[in-house]
Design a protein around this motif. Sequence first.
Motif, PDB file in Angstrom:
ATOM      1  N   THR A 150      28.910   0.928  86.507  1.00 34.94           N
ATOM      2  CA  THR A 150      30.369   0.967  86.595  1.00 34.94           C
ATOM      3  C   THR A 150      30.951   1.851  85.501  1.00 34.94           C
ATOM      4  O   THR A 150      30.610   1.725  84.326  1.00 34.94           O
ATOM      5  CB  THR A 150      30.949  -0.452  86.455  1.00 34.94           C
ATOM      6  OG1 THR A 150      30.404  -1.272  87.487  1.00 34.94           O
ATOM      7  CG2 THR A 150      32.464  -0.437  86.581  1.00 34.94           C
ATOM      8  N   ALA A 165      37.752  -3.959  85.664  1.00 33.69           N
ATOM      9  CA  ALA A 165      36.489  -3.405  85.169  1.00 33.69           C
ATOM     10  C   ALA A 165      36.616  -2.984  83.711  1.00 33.69           C
ATOM     11  O   ALA A 165      35.721  -3.226  82.898  1.00 33.69           O
ATOM     12  CB  ALA A 165      36.071  -2.218  86.031  1.00 33.69           C
ATOM     13  N   GLY A 169      34.313  -5.021  81.371  1.00 33.46           N
ATOM     14  CA  GLY A 169      33.128  -4.179  81.251  1.00 33.46           C
ATOM     15  C   GLY A 169      32.442  -4.271  79.909  1.00 33.46           C
ATOM     16  O   GLY A 169      31.231  -4.481  79.838  1.00 33.46           O
ATOM     17  N   PRO A 185      28.070  -1.455  82.335  1.00 34.35           N
ATOM     18  CA  PRO A 185      29.204  -0.522  82.462  1.00 34.35           C
ATOM     19  C   PRO A 185      29.178   0.483  81.311  1.00 34.35           C
ATOM     20  O   PRO A 185      28.714   0.171  80.210  1.00 34.35           O
ATOM     21  CB  PRO A 185      30.428  -1.447  82.371  1.00 34.35           C
ATOM     22  CG  PRO A 185      29.920  -2.800  82.751  1.00 34.35           C
ATOM     23  CD  PRO A 185      28.514  -2.860  82.236  1.00 34.35           C
TER      24      PRO A 185
END
Length: 225
Positions: A150, A165, A169, A185
């Motif tokens: 990600t 996110a 993350g 991420p």
Amino acid sequence: MSRTALLLGGTGLVGGHCLNRLVTDSRYSRVTALTRRPSLRVDKSEGHLDERVVDFDRLGEQWDFTATDVYCCLGTTMSSSRETLQRVDHDYTVEAARLAHDAGARRLAIVSAVGANPGSRIFMLRVKGETERDIAALGYDCVEIFQPATLLGDRAERRPGQGIANAIGPIAARVMPGPLQRFRPVRSEVVAMAMIAALQLDAPGVHTRTNGEIREFAARFTGKE
């Protein structure tokens, strides 16, 4: 010897960071950015940017670009139609890479995705894998494939879930040790720095980089390694 760069996807999350760093990088005498519309967020009064608005559906008819290094950051979202994803992530990217190679480009770096595989049951990962495979077959001296998980960062165009996110993350990254590190991420600017640093090595062959190496290359770019 001075290098020249060709950038695809300069308005995207990783591509925007590539653009901002390439135009001020003394190793490049020219940066050509291909875009669908004149909207690149960079001070064009500085650096050495040549922005070209093109129709990617007719790219071969318009091609008059040369570069030593190609940075492929084109991509669309999982919410896009399969047709759009196939066209942007595969067709546009492979065609531009082919044209650049035919015009003399020797090195290429591309943003893909962790898990990319032409045999994947997940359509997006299958398309990404097909793109990797087809670019690797073009004959570049050096191909650097980056497979981040990600991507974290602020996009010019907001995407659903990006804020979540960005918030969770960094926390998720700390609780994914060992083999799970490749799914951590990663910030988009880290991927951009890693791409530029990797091409400077000019390592012959095709190389696939996941999160660990992405961070190592980024550290080399910033001189912290």
